[in-house]
Design an enzyme around this catalytic site. Sequence first.
Site, PDB file in Angstrom:
ATOM      1  N   CYS A 189       0.838  -1.208   0.000  1.00 27.48           N
ATOM      2  CA  CYS A 189       0.000   0.000   0.000  1.00 27.48           C
ATOM      3  C   CYS A 189       0.869   1.252   0.000  1.00 27.48           C
ATOM      4  O   CYS A 189       0.644   2.183  -0.784  1.00 27.48           O
ATOM      5  CB  CYS A 189      -0.927  -0.036   1.227  1.00 27.48           C
ATOM      6  SG  CYS A 189      -2.156   1.266   1.246  1.00 27.48           S
ATOM      7  N   CYS A 190       1.920   1.271   0.856  1.00 28.67           N
ATOM      8  CA  CYS A 190       2.832   2.426   0.894  1.00 28.67           C
ATOM      9  C   CYS A 190       3.563   2.573  -0.437  1.00 28.67           C
ATOM     10  O   CYS A 190       3.778   3.695  -0.910  1.00 28.67           O
ATOM     11  CB  CYS A 190       3.846   2.288   2.024  1.00 28.67           C
ATOM     12  SG  CYS A 190       3.214   2.681   3.663  1.00 28.67           S
ATOM     13  N   CYS A 198      -1.091   8.705   7.079  1.00 27.31           N
ATOM     14  CA  CYS A 198      -2.448   8.371   6.672  1.00 27.31           C
ATOM     15  C   CYS A 198      -3.314   8.112   7.904  1.00 27.31           C
ATOM     16  O   CYS A 198      -2.820   7.589   8.920  1.00 27.31           O
ATOM     17  CB  CYS A 198      -2.435   7.138   5.786  1.00 27.31           C
ATOM     18  SG  CYS A 198      -1.615   7.403   4.208  1.00 27.31           S
ATOM     19  N   CYS A 231      -3.380   4.646   9.629  1.00 29.98           N
ATOM     20  CA  CYS A 231      -2.067   4.138  10.069  1.00 29.98           C
ATOM     21  C   CYS A 231      -1.399   5.056  11.083  1.00 29.98           C
ATOM     22  O   CYS A 231      -0.197   4.967  11.319  1.00 29.98           O
ATOM     23  CB  CYS A 231      -1.156   3.956   8.866  1.00 29.98           C
ATOM     24  SG  CYS A 231      -1.807   2.764   7.675  1.00 29.98           S
ATOM     25  N   CYS A 247       7.900   4.006   5.416  1.00 30.91           N
ATOM     26  CA  CYS A 247       6.971   3.692   4.333  1.00 30.91           C
ATOM     27  C   CYS A 247       7.712   3.404   3.040  1.00 30.91           C
ATOM     28  O   CYS A 247       7.111   3.023   2.049  1.00 30.91           O
ATOM     29  CB  CYS A 247       6.002   4.845   4.131  1.00 30.91           C
ATOM     30  SG  CYS A 247       6.827   6.401   3.890  1.00 30.91           S
TER      31      CYS A 247
END
Length: 237
Positions: free
Chosen positions: A117-118, A200, A203, A228
């Site tokens: 995702c990162c 985010c 997170c 990240c």
Amino acid sequence: MNEVISNLKSVTKNLEADQLLGIVLEQFGSKIALASSFSAEDQVITHMLSQLTSAPKIFTLDTGRLPQQTYDLMETTRDKYHINIEILFPDTKRTEDMTTTHGPNLFYKSIENRKLCCQLRKVDPLQKKLSTLKAWICGLRKEQSLTRTTVERIEWDSTNDLVKVNPIADWDTCRIWEFIRKNNVPYNSLHDEGYPSIGCAPCTRAIKPGENIRAGRWWWEKPEHKECGLHLKPAKE
Ligand code: SF4
């Protein structure tokens, strides 16, 4: 390139952060930009840049999962300094594929998912942008975490092949906040709610007294995993 780094280090050795920024702006012109996440550190640098030039080059990565408070701060910052901030989005199709396959909250399921995702929402858009630059400016500080203790004010980013400038690498948290208060720099309202480091929304959480300032980022992971990918160095370095 080692020579460029050595020269810059030597020329800027005894300079304050804003003076260092003046030197790198002069050297790299339109090929240097600040990567801002609207952290307190990035806001300090945005303020300094706005004193040095009327049109500082600043970009940000909009992951699509940022807290509303960060978007509010984007607006406040644009208004206060009368600047445009370039907003970069992740690739639409790949984001759709990822969330369709793994679910919208995939990051909680495994480190691999979190890194995917990162990578997609942050690293890939960043690398695309960096490929157009000769140098980038970041608000990294040595004090921030285990993974940042070796940060230097001027360094070669061998992952992305350009110069990386961390003008406030040696500043401590007190100095950041003194600067913000003294200069009336706008900051994220989440800082007043126990969030020293903000990424985010899903997170990031507030930290408890005594915890490391990045303890609220990916809090379910071990400290050595808490990057990240934006600022990772190759293993050989
Ligand atoms: Fe995805 Fe969380 Fe990384 Fe944001 S911080 S890109 S939501 S894993």
